[in-house]
Design a protein around this motif. Structure first.
Motif, PDB file in Angstrom:
ATOM      1  N   VAL A 199       2.733  -2.522   8.408  1.00  0.00           N
ATOM      2  CA  VAL A 199       3.232  -3.001   7.092  1.00  0.00           C
ATOM      3  C   VAL A 199       1.858  -3.397   6.442  1.00  0.00           C
ATOM      4  N   GLU A 200       2.016  -3.764   4.424  1.00  0.00           N
ATOM      5  CA  GLU A 200       1.044  -3.413   4.067  1.00  0.00           C
ATOM      6  C   GLU A 200       1.339  -4.845   4.151  1.00  0.00           C
ATOM      7  N   ALA A 201      -0.374  -5.077   3.982  1.00  0.00           N
ATOM      8  CA  ALA A 201      -0.888  -6.426   4.006  1.00  0.00           C
ATOM      9  C   ALA A 201      -0.833  -7.271   2.237  1.00  0.00           C
ATOM     10  N   VAL A 226      -3.912  -2.977   4.511  1.00  0.00           N
ATOM     11  CA  VAL A 226      -4.674  -3.152   3.407  1.00  0.00           C
ATOM     12  C   VAL A 226      -5.038  -2.360   2.119  1.00  0.00           C
ATOM     13  N   ASN A 227      -5.233  -3.740   1.101  1.00  0.00           N
ATOM     14  CA  ASN A 227      -5.556  -2.832  -0.591  1.00  0.00           C
ATOM     15  C   ASN A 227      -6.974  -3.124  -0.191  1.00  0.00           C
ATOM     16  N   LEU A 228      -7.647  -1.669  -0.928  1.00  0.00           N
ATOM     17  CA  LEU A 228      -8.773  -1.929  -0.959  1.00  0.00           C
ATOM     18  C   LEU A 228      -9.615  -1.285  -2.259  1.00  0.00           C
ATOM     19  N   VAL A 245      -5.708   2.089   5.216  1.00  0.00           N
ATOM     20  CA  VAL A 245      -6.354   1.451   3.810  1.00  0.00           C
ATOM     21  C   VAL A 245      -5.724   2.020   2.253  1.00  0.00           C
ATOM     22  N   GLU A 246      -5.717   1.491   1.768  1.00  0.00           N
ATOM     23  CA  GLU A 246      -4.783   2.291   0.380  1.00  0.00           C
ATOM     24  C   GLU A 246      -6.185   1.734  -0.412  1.00  0.00           C
ATOM     25  N   LEU A 247      -5.335   2.940  -1.646  1.00  0.00           N
ATOM     26  CA  LEU A 247      -6.724   3.420  -3.132  1.00  0.00           C
ATOM     27  C   LEU A 247      -6.439   3.654  -3.720  1.00  0.00           C
ATOM     28  N   ILE A 289      -2.781   6.484  -1.084  1.00  0.00           N
ATOM     29  CA  ILE A 289      -3.262   6.796  -2.603  1.00  0.00           C
ATOM     30  C   ILE A 289      -2.139   5.921  -3.033  1.00  0.00           C
ATOM     31  N   ASP A 290      -2.140   4.674  -3.553  1.00  0.00           N
ATOM     32  CA  ASP A 290      -1.710   4.032  -3.707  1.00  0.00           C
ATOM     33  C   ASP A 290      -0.879   4.786  -5.087  1.00  0.00           C
ATOM     34  N   ASP A 291       0.332   3.882  -5.829  1.00  0.00           N
ATOM     35  CA  ASP A 291       0.458   3.776  -7.090  1.00  0.00           C
ATOM     36  C   ASP A 291       0.832   5.324  -7.553  1.00  0.00           C
ATOM     37  N   LEU A 300       1.193   9.127   0.881  1.00  0.00           N
ATOM     38  CA  LEU A 300       0.543   8.989  -0.953  1.00  0.00           C
ATOM     39  C   LEU A 300       1.971   8.164  -1.021  1.00  0.00           C
ATOM     40  N   LYS A 301       1.691   6.673  -1.895  1.00  0.00           N
ATOM     41  CA  LYS A 301       2.678   5.991  -2.187  1.00  0.00           C
ATOM     42  C   LYS A 301       3.474   6.323  -3.634  1.00  0.00           C
ATOM     43  N   ILE A 302       4.766   6.392  -3.718  1.00  0.00           N
ATOM     44  CA  ILE A 302       4.899   7.004  -4.411  1.00  0.00           C
ATOM     45  C   ILE A 302       4.624   5.507  -5.676  1.00  0.00           C
ATOM     46  N   ALA A 338       7.703   5.650  -0.290  1.00  0.00           N
ATOM     47  CA  ALA A 338       8.086   5.257  -1.587  1.00  0.00           C
ATOM     48  C   ALA A 338       8.312   3.399  -2.296  1.00  0.00           C
ATOM     49  N   GLU A 339       7.744   3.143  -3.156  1.00  0.00           N
ATOM     50  CA  GLU A 339       7.743   1.558  -3.147  1.00  0.00           C
ATOM     51  C   GLU A 339       8.095   0.885  -4.080  1.00  0.00           C
ATOM     52  N   GLY A 340       8.727  -0.171  -3.495  1.00  0.00           N
ATOM     53  CA  GLY A 340       9.443  -0.896  -4.762  1.00  0.00           C
ATOM     54  C   GLY A 340      10.974  -0.182  -4.143  1.00  0.00           C
TER      55      GLY A 340
HETATM   56 CA    CA Z   1      -1.394  -2.124  -2.166  1.00  0.00          CA
END
Ligand code: CA
Ligand code: C2E
Ligand code: CA
Ligand code: CA
Length: 279
Positions: free
Chosen positions: A57-59, A116-118, A148-150, A178-180, A199-201, A235-237
């Motif tokens: 899960v993403e916080a 978590v997002n950093l 950790v999402e960067l 890797i975020d976004d 990797l998060k697309i 995949a996001e969204g």
């Molecule tokens: Ca994120």
């Protein structure tokens, strides 16, 4: 037309002033927010497309503002970055995530990981890696529970420092995402130099992935690139069944988005997980 132009201008400046007033007010309130325990983590599950399980899960942080209600990160994270308060907020996020992991550790949700997002600014903090290690230990949580999402910004500036920080985190056993992905301005060289697990697309490629040929091509290429490098893809969204099917057909590993669940408080997440509605 001139008259209208003037009115538009006035309206614009008034709006600007309102925003500026709100900005100053929030900036001041941010001083007390940590001490008053006004932050809360919401959690958004990631669905594993291989077996329809949820293991991570993403916080996502929210601010329970005493007068303005629940505020999304866009209303205060940029402010906190400017003032430098982001360092303490980021440390709070790590702590709250570890507390939650400890809480889940011995029950039915013991398999869950938290991401978590950093931000780059938070990674600048020389002590953040030690803080993460100490906080994990203090809560009796193993590092592989934490992700950790960067964003790609960290590959543009301060590269040596960031590489050093991420190597230490990776050695601890923390997963790095890797975020976004795809919207930054960095080269792909970092995929070779940095220890990346996921990797998060970015959502902007997913929104029209079933309608637009170019988005579909890019998404498929990112999935193949990542897999050939031994990296998993999220995949996001994802908001529709069609998007889910497309991503599943093209071997995307995980999806996250409103189609599965919005970000929710821990209790709501637990309820959804135990009722099985998410799979
Ligand atoms: Ca994120
Ligand atoms: P992000 O890391 O890219 O997080 C994804 C954002 O997209 C979240 O917005 C999430 O609620 C939203 N989202 C998820 N699924 C969908 C969907 O299907 N459709 C649409 N339209 N949106 C979706 P949120 O929670 O408002 O967070 C915005 C950004 O704030 C995050 O973007 C992240 O960059 C930042 N942020 C959130 N929490 C933290 C934190 O603890 N620390 C730091 N430094 N930044 C944070
Ligand atoms: Ca993202
Ligand atoms: Ca984003």
């Amino acid at each position: 037309a001139k008259e209208q132009g003037r009115n538009t201008y006035q309206f614009y400046t008034e709006g600007m002033q309102d925003r500026e007033v709100m900005r100053l007010e929030l900036d001041k309130d941010l001083d007390q927010a940590l001490a008053n325990d006004e932050f809360v983590l919401y959690f958004q599950p990631q669905l594993d497309l291989n077996d329809s399980s949820i293991n991570s899960v993403e916080a996502l942080i929210r601010w329970k503002h005493p007068r303005r209600g629940l505020l999304p990160p866009i209303d205060f994270i940029p402010l906190a970055e400017e003032s430098g308060r982001i360092t303490d907020i980021g440390r709070w996020v790590v702590k709250a995530a570890c507390r939650q992991l400890a809480n889940w550790q011995n029950g039915p949700y013991a398999n869950l990981r938290i991401a978590v997002n950093l931000s780059g600014r938070e990674l600048d903090d020389e002590g953040i890696v030690d803080h993460i290690q100490e906080t994990l230990e203090a809560h009796g949580v193993t590092a592989d529970r934490l992700e950790v999402e960067l964003t790609e910004e960290i590959f543009i500036q301060n590269i040596e420092h960031n590489l050093n920080q991420l190597s230490k985190l990776h050695k601890l056993g923390v997963h790095l995402a890797i975020d976004d992905f795809g919207v930054g301005y960095s080269s792909l060289g970092y995929l070779r130099d940095f220890p990346v697990d996921l990797l998060k697309i970015d959502r902007s490629f997913i929104t029209d992935v079933t309608e637009r040929h170019d988005d579909a091509v890019i998404t498929r290429a990112v999935i193949n690139l990542a897999h050939n490098l031994g990296i998993q893809v999220v995949a996001e969204g994802v908001e529709t069944r069609e998007q889910l099917n497309f991503l599943k057909n093209h071997r995307c590993d995980l999806i996250q988005g409103y189609f599965i669940s919005r970000p929710v408080p821990a209790a709501e997440l637990e309820q959804a997980l135990s009722s099985g509605v998410l799979n």
